[in-house]
Design an enzyme around this catalytic site. Sequence first.
Site, PDB file in Angstrom:
ATOM      1  N   GLN B  43       0.826  -1.211   0.000  1.00 61.93           N
ATOM      2  CA  GLN B  43       0.000   0.000   0.000  1.00 61.93           C
ATOM      3  C   GLN B  43       0.859   1.259   0.000  1.00 61.93           C
ATOM      4  O   GLN B  43       2.068   1.216   0.139  1.00 61.93           O
ATOM      5  CB  GLN B  43      -0.923  -0.021   1.235  1.00 61.93           C
ATOM      6  CG  GLN B  43      -0.170  -0.211   2.538  1.00 61.93           C
ATOM      7  CD  GLN B  43      -1.004  -0.811   3.665  1.00 61.93           C
ATOM      8  OE1 GLN B  43      -2.226  -0.821   3.591  1.00 61.93           O
ATOM      9  NE2 GLN B  43      -0.356  -1.290   4.704  1.00 61.93           N
ATOM     10  N   ASP B  98       0.656   0.373  13.771  1.00 63.43           N
ATOM     11  CA  ASP B  98       1.034   1.645  14.403  1.00 63.43           C
ATOM     12  C   ASP B  98       1.651   1.440  15.782  1.00 63.43           C
ATOM     13  O   ASP B  98       2.099   2.397  16.412  1.00 63.43           O
ATOM     14  CB  ASP B  98      -0.156   2.611  14.446  1.00 63.43           C
ATOM     15  CG  ASP B  98      -1.310   2.109  15.307  1.00 63.43           C
ATOM     16  OD1 ASP B  98      -1.070   1.486  16.353  1.00 63.43           O
ATOM     17  OD2 ASP B  98      -2.466   2.359  14.936  1.00 63.43           O
ATOM     18  N   GLU B 118       2.313  -8.176  11.615  1.00 67.57           N
ATOM     19  CA  GLU B 118       1.874  -7.081  10.734  1.00 67.57           C
ATOM     20  C   GLU B 118       2.424  -7.370   9.335  1.00 67.57           C
ATOM     21  O   GLU B 118       3.606  -7.655   9.179  1.00 67.57           O
ATOM     22  CB  GLU B 118       2.413  -5.755  11.284  1.00 67.57           C
ATOM     23  CG  GLU B 118       2.414  -4.584  10.336  1.00 67.57           C
ATOM     24  CD  GLU B 118       1.038  -4.162   9.847  1.00 67.57           C
ATOM     25  OE1 GLU B 118       0.142  -3.957  10.695  1.00 67.57           O
ATOM     26  OE2 GLU B 118       0.861  -4.046   8.607  1.00 67.57           O
ATOM     27  N   ASP B 149       1.903 -12.553   6.937  1.00 63.27           N
ATOM     28  CA  ASP B 149       0.464 -12.604   6.748  1.00 63.27           C
ATOM     29  C   ASP B 149      -0.189 -13.139   8.038  1.00 63.27           C
ATOM     30  O   ASP B 149       0.064 -14.275   8.454  1.00 63.27           O
ATOM     31  CB  ASP B 149       0.209 -13.547   5.564  1.00 63.27           C
ATOM     32  CG  ASP B 149      -1.259 -13.805   5.333  1.00 63.27           C
ATOM     33  OD1 ASP B 149      -2.098 -13.201   6.036  1.00 63.27           O
ATOM     34  OD2 ASP B 149      -1.563 -14.614   4.437  1.00 63.27           O
ATOM     35  N   GLY B 150      -1.035 -12.326   8.652  1.00 64.09           N
ATOM     36  CA  GLY B 150      -1.666 -12.693   9.917  1.00 64.09           C
ATOM     37  C   GLY B 150      -2.546 -13.931   9.825  1.00 64.09           C
ATOM     38  O   GLY B 150      -2.639 -14.712  10.778  1.00 64.09           O
ATOM     39  N   ASP B 167      -6.394  -6.105  15.123  1.00 62.46           N
ATOM     40  CA  ASP B 167      -6.406  -4.660  14.881  1.00 62.46           C
ATOM     41  C   ASP B 167      -6.263  -4.441  13.386  1.00 62.46           C
ATOM     42  O   ASP B 167      -5.182  -4.136  12.885  1.00 62.46           O
ATOM     43  CB  ASP B 167      -5.246  -4.016  15.649  1.00 62.46           C
ATOM     44  CG  ASP B 167      -5.118  -2.535  15.327  1.00 62.46           C
ATOM     45  OD1 ASP B 167      -6.057  -1.961  14.762  1.00 62.46           O
ATOM     46  OD2 ASP B 167      -4.054  -1.962  15.641  1.00 62.46           O
ATOM     47  N   SER B 168      -7.359  -4.635  12.682  1.00 60.98           N
ATOM     48  CA  SER B 168      -7.303  -4.591  11.218  1.00 60.98           C
ATOM     49  C   SER B 168      -7.735  -3.236  10.695  1.00 60.98           C
ATOM     50  O   SER B 168      -8.371  -2.457  11.398  1.00 60.98           O
ATOM     51  CB  SER B 168      -8.249  -5.651  10.652  1.00 60.98           C
ATOM     52  OG  SER B 168      -9.585  -5.258  10.883  1.00 60.98           O
ATOM     53  N   SER B 169      -7.402  -2.981   9.451  1.00 58.47           N
ATOM     54  CA  SER B 169      -8.017  -1.838   8.766  1.00 58.47           C
ATOM     55  C   SER B 169      -9.372  -2.306   8.214  1.00 58.47           C
ATOM     56  O   SER B 169      -9.857  -3.386   8.541  1.00 58.47           O
ATOM     57  CB  SER B 169      -7.082  -1.296   7.681  1.00 58.47           C
ATOM     58  OG  SER B 169      -6.591  -2.342   6.885  1.00 58.47           O
ATOM     59  N   PRO B 174      -6.060  -5.493   1.733  1.00 57.48           N
ATOM     60  CA  PRO B 174      -5.360  -6.571   2.447  1.00 57.48           C
ATOM     61  C   PRO B 174      -6.097  -7.088   3.677  1.00 57.48           C
ATOM     62  O   PRO B 174      -5.882  -8.220   4.098  1.00 57.48           O
ATOM     63  CB  PRO B 174      -4.021  -5.926   2.837  1.00 57.48           C
ATOM     64  CG  PRO B 174      -4.201  -4.448   2.671  1.00 57.48           C
ATOM     65  CD  PRO B 174      -5.253  -4.273   1.628  1.00 57.48           C
TER      66      PRO B 174
END
EC number: 2.5.1.16
Lengths: 284, 284
Positions: B43, B98, B118, B149-150, B167-169, B174
């Site tokens: 990204q 983050d 992450e 890859d989680g 804690d994903s977007s 992804p």
Amino acid sequence: MDLNKPYLSRKNGDLWLTEDEYDNLKVSYRIKDVIYDQKSSCQDVMILDSYNFRRMLVLDGVVQTTSVDGHIYNEMISHVPMSIHPNPQKVLIIGGGDCGVAKEVAKYEGVEHIDMVEIDELVVKACIEHLPEVSGRLADPRVHYIFDDGVKFAASKKKEYDLIIVDSSDPIGPAKVLFEQSFYESLHEALKDDGMMVCQSQSPIFHADVMKQSYKRISGLFPEVKMYTAVVPTYPGGLWSFTIGSKQHIKPNASKVRDKNTKYVNEQIVESCFSLPQFIKEML
Amino acid sequence: MDLNKPYLSRKNGDLWLTEDEYDNLKVSYRIKDVIYDQKSSCQDVMILDSYNFRRMLVLDGVVQTTSVDGHIYNEMISHVPMSIHPNPQKVLIIGGGDCGVAKEVAKYEGVEHIDMVEIDELVVKACIEHLPEVSGRLADPRVHYIFDDGVKFAASKKKEYDLIIVDSSDPIGPAKVLFEQSFYESLHEALKDDGMMVCQSQSPIFHADVMKQSYKRISGLFPEVKMYTAVVPTYPGGLWSFTIGSKQHIKPNASKVRDKNTKYVNEQIVESCFSLPQFIKEML
């Protein structure tokens, strides 16, 4: 219809409303249709049909309430104090032109008389006709519409009301006086000996200074003061604060909000809304 | 520095970021400065300094966390489950680039080992260097960074963790796989017999379908399921949901969050966050 306004624009054939209240943050809503567009003596009154929030009341380009989330604000500013006062019979609403607060208060059978003092008659007319999800096309004989200056009206009353709800817009333009010390003083005088007031006290994030000032001013006048919060998606930052000043009663009786046909408020919300995030507790 | 991106624009000399995630709602932030701007294999990673929210992590043009409100999300997804599990020693964080979640979890002395998986190393590097208010420049020896890859990582683990925090977007790009049934199943298997998981389950207003689906999928796997909410001003609509799935423990011990140097969470918030607005209760 005059679409030549600074907060309306066209992009690729679509109409957009862009709120211009903040210098550093702009929120834009894609608009399906302009339902109502009139200039009153106070402000520019529009009802717009938006894709995300359906119909919205827009005053001078700022979204005030919407079909989708307007109930959150109106329920929270009404049912929380209604659950605290044991027997509110006479209620004064200052502002509240969308009629949503009067609609919620009128759900309580014990209420005998509601004075709603709104400076802009056009807002009431527009919302009753074009924003039924918020106004409920309110036509309750206990609701008395007074189209006048709320500050002047409140100052003329002595020990008359059980509950006063200040449903103001932001403290710029016509609503600025509704955040001043002398206004809170006149509310204190207009309340009965066990009366209480509630006001929206703005965003803890974007208007922390206004919020703290309201809390401090109300604390100086009333022996019981409590702040609570709710989330209003169309207000910047989402988080919104409300402040209660009470001469006597302060503990909610949550069971009073049961079966009131609410979409946001319930018994747990009435009890938990006073739990403030740590940063707000530290501000107060 | 490549400012030729669809979500950046200049207006009257000012730089603006406009989030383009929604068709009908656009939020624009006035930007002081571009602090970091790199393309990873996943990204477009930027750290922007904004007027309202100071430094912000922006992935593919969408604000993920900010110096001003990032702690709300990170504290709520961490301290609420940490207050429920009586003795979490081994914790897995999926996503969380983050570093804010790892920073909060590391505040508990009983935690012995934190795996943070992450997918994008660049996000971690950028946040540790340029977003210290969120990452705390995290350098705790108990935190093990795994850039992988989680989904694959979680699937390789059996009965290993006390707590897994997802804690994903948003479920596009992804992070889409982090909302799928098979992923929740592998989390269940990776947890010890009294383990629990928590995930962000999106906005009850803008992604009610995703929220309901997450809740339903987690309910099908775990005997104890609870949803809670918080207000994150830079997420659309402000109101955000989190869902806990637990094999055993479900009652918070609020005193555990005391003296954890938090800005949003406190004992009352940990207890009241499970009080859901009526419209969410009716959705579930």
